[in-house]
Write a protein that holds these residues in place. Structure first.
Motif, mmCIF file in Angstrom:
data_model
loop_
_atom_site.group_PDB
_atom_site.id
_atom_site.type_symbol
_atom_site.label_atom_id
_atom_site.label_comp_id
_atom_site.label_asym_id
_atom_site.label_seq_id
_atom_site.Cartn_x
_atom_site.Cartn_y
_atom_site.Cartn_z
ATOM 1 N N LEU A 147 -3.723 5.773 -10.629
ATOM 2 C CA LEU A 147 -3.883 4.994 -9.406
ATOM 3 C C LEU A 147 -4.886 3.863 -9.578
ATOM 4 O O LEU A 147 -4.677 2.763 -9.066
ATOM 5 N N ASN A 148 -5.991 4.104 -10.305
ATOM 6 C CA ASN A 148 -7.014 3.070 -10.435
ATOM 7 C C ASN A 148 -6.502 1.854 -11.204
ATOM 8 O O ASN A 148 -7.020 0.743 -11.047
ATOM 9 N N ASN B 73 0.815 -1.210 0.000
ATOM 10 C CA ASN B 73 0.000 0.000 0.000
ATOM 11 C C ASN B 73 0.850 1.262 0.000
ATOM 12 O O ASN B 73 0.533 2.242 -0.666
ATOM 13 N N LEU C 102 2.299 2.358 -3.559
ATOM 14 C CA LEU C 102 1.450 2.648 -4.714
ATOM 15 C C LEU C 102 1.863 3.926 -5.456
ATOM 16 O O LEU C 102 1.927 3.925 -6.693
ATOM 17 N N THR D 244 -5.706 -5.510 -5.983
ATOM 18 C CA THR D 244 -6.989 -6.174 -6.239
ATOM 19 C C THR D 244 -6.786 -7.601 -6.744
ATOM 20 O O THR D 244 -7.462 -8.535 -6.297
ATOM 21 N N GLN E 269 -3.856 0.116 -8.763
ATOM 22 C CA GLN E 269 -4.588 -0.534 -7.677
ATOM 23 C C GLN E 269 -4.836 -2.015 -7.958
ATOM 24 O O GLN E 269 -5.010 -2.810 -7.035
ATOM 25 N N SER F 162 -13.630 -3.838 -4.324
ATOM 26 C CA SER F 162 -12.376 -3.162 -4.637
ATOM 27 C C SER F 162 -12.609 -1.901 -5.464
ATOM 28 O O SER F 162 -11.895 -0.905 -5.302
#
Length: 508
Positions: A53-54, A39, A42, A61, A57, A225
């Motif tokens: 970021l998505n 985390n 990231l 996930t 991520q 998520s």
């Protein structure tokens, strides 16, 4: 299942049951550490792969989805392959996956290697519990759970600190490479010291149950998520939640139907008929919600609002680690002596108090008071997490350990994802609401444009307070669930009941 007659003998003066803990603690520590250490990296991964970021991520996930899908198969593989062999296989896959993640040359390859890592990581903790509980008698499972819990509590506590140090002074691949030497040591010790215990009956794989559970958990964890970014009302999220509900409902019906006809099941849902297992799972799910939700909230407060670096915020969380370890060892002994409820309830109340105080945090709160809160939080975790684990498995027979630990782990995965998704969504929505109100007040007071940054920070602070207030409510429900946990000690069993338990451990 037949236990070897030398199961209680010592090697080099140390009882075998403690040797098992010393060996499997490597796997338990690594898989939980990996859930938290990434985390902090990231933002560095965004820069390294030039990705939003998505998208980055998905490195988290994909790992969570894989673990959720594969964990229910633990019991089958333990019976089919054997506990020792399967543990070493899972640890080997996890170690190889970790090395490949550190060597990833693009974001898609990193995500693929994270899936491989998740396949191995899904099994390590439930198999570790299975191996440990098979060696300890019922009246010592509290201290056994506490000893194993040192890894479970230390990993998420030092994860942010270690990750912050590696990202700051080295580079992101080392958050994965750090698993390689630990994995190699764990494999060597496992080959050398562990003894194999295999089932005398060969079970068949529940393909229908696996397909329903895998697809249902994938849809659910995927929805949770993405809910924080897409919003709970998004058509994709609603659709995934509906599909997951239908698939998991079909899974429950199928598994109960197969169980009634004495067929092999992927997860024995009849275990929920056991009171200690049911209420321990419920309390554990609620506390997991607020614990991992807190791991998500604290970096936002410390780094985004208080201006600390990743390493500084990680160091501030270290007292929690030491307090939780000390209290876990003490809590295990207290569980063996007094039962789970007298230990868990005070822990739940202390956790609720710390969340209440966190709900009153301000931008100017003293860092010394934060350290006190983190210490109390660590004390609470030590009194809650592993005693609940011991309580959940206290009435289980040896042949049920793999099923029970798998089911317990699946509940933990879902509650972790649910906590982060709900709290992240709440923060985003409430920050916008509070910012709108504060801007209106600033306009009425004719404040200048320089006040916008202060407004944004205050809006985020109020949103964090809202998230902590929700955590307080969830923790109070956890206190209620903890009140239903049976506090009966193994020492209180009648001579006949204790003889039956001991006989079961030798025969099964």
């Amino acid at each position: 299942m037949t236990f070897p007659t030398q199961a209680s003998t010592s090697r080099q003066g140390l009882p075998y049951k403690w040797i098992v803990i010393l060996v499997v603690v490597f796997g338990a520590f690594m898989t939980i550490l990996d859930q938290t250490i990434i985390n902090i990296a990231l933002p560095r991964l965004q820069t390294a792969f030039h990705a939003p970021l998505n998208i980055v991520q998905w490195s988290i996930t994909a790992y969570i989805l894989t673990q959720g899908v594969m964990t229910p198969t633990t019991a089958f593989f333990v019976d089919r392959i054997g506990g020792k062999r399967f543990y070493l296989l899972a640890l080997g896959i996890f170690t190889i996956g970790s090395a490949l993640c550190g060597l990833a040359w693009s974001l898609p390859t990193l995500i693929i290697f994270r899936i491989l890592q998740g396949v191995g990581g899904a099994f390590l903790y439930p198999v570790a519990i299975t191996l440990v509980y098979r060696e300890f008698p019922p009246q010592q499972r509290g201290i056994a759970s506490a000893a194993l819990g040192v890894a479970a509590l230390l990993a998420p506590a030092i994860g942010p600190t270690l990750g912050g140090y590696l990202v700051t002074y080295s580079d992101w691949p080392y958050i994965f490479f750090i698993n390689v030497p630990l994995g190699i040591i764990g494999i060597i010790l496992g080959i050398w010291l562990l003894r194999e215990i295999r089932s005398e009956t060969q079970t068949r794989f529940d393909l229908a149950g696996f397909l329903l559970a895998a697809s249902g958990l994938t849809a659910l964890l995927y929805a949770l998520s993405d809910a924080s970014t897409d919003g709970w009302g998004a058509q994709k999220i609603v659709g995934l939640l509906v599909v997951s509900l239908l698939l998991l409902s079909a899974f429950v019906v199928t598994e109960l139907w197969r169980a009634r006809r004495s067929r092999t099941v992927l997860l024995d849902l009849r275990l929920f008929a056991n009171g200690p297992f049911l209420f321990s799972n419920l309390a554990s799910a609620l506390i997991t919600f607020v614990f991992f939700g807190g791991l998500f909230l604290f970096p936002i407060y410390l780094q985004n609002l208080r201006g600390l670096s990743a390493l500084q915020s990680g160091l501030l969380l270290l007292p929690q680690a030491f307090a939780s370890i000390c209290m876990a060892l003490l809590g295990g002994r207290l569980v063996d002596r007094f039962g789970a409820r007298p230990v868990v309830i005070p822990g739940l109340l202390i956790m609720t108090f710390t969340l209440w105080q966190c709900a009153n945090l301000q931008l100017s709160t003293s860092f010394w008071w934060l350290i006190v809160l983190y210490l109390l939080r660590g004390v609470a975790l030590g009194l809650i997490i592993q005693p609940l684990n011991a309580s959940a498995l206290q009435d289980m027979r040896p042949h049920q350990f793999a099923q029970a630990s798998s089911l317990y782990t699946v509940v933990r995965f879902v509650s972790t994802s649910l906590g982060i998704a709900i709290l992240a969504t709440l923060i985003q929505s409430q920050a916008k609401t509070h910012a709108s109100e504060l801007i209106k007040q600033a306009l009425r007071n004719h404040s200048g444009s320089g006040a916008m940054r202060l407004i944004e920070n205050q809006a985020m602070m109020q949103a964090l307070q809202d998230a902590f207030w929700l955590s307080v409510v969830v923790a109070l429900v956890g206190v209620l669930a903890g009140a239903f946990i049976r506090s009966r000690r193994v020492h209180d069993l009648s001579k006949e009941e204790e003889l039956t338990l001991r006989s079961a451990m030798m025969v099964e």
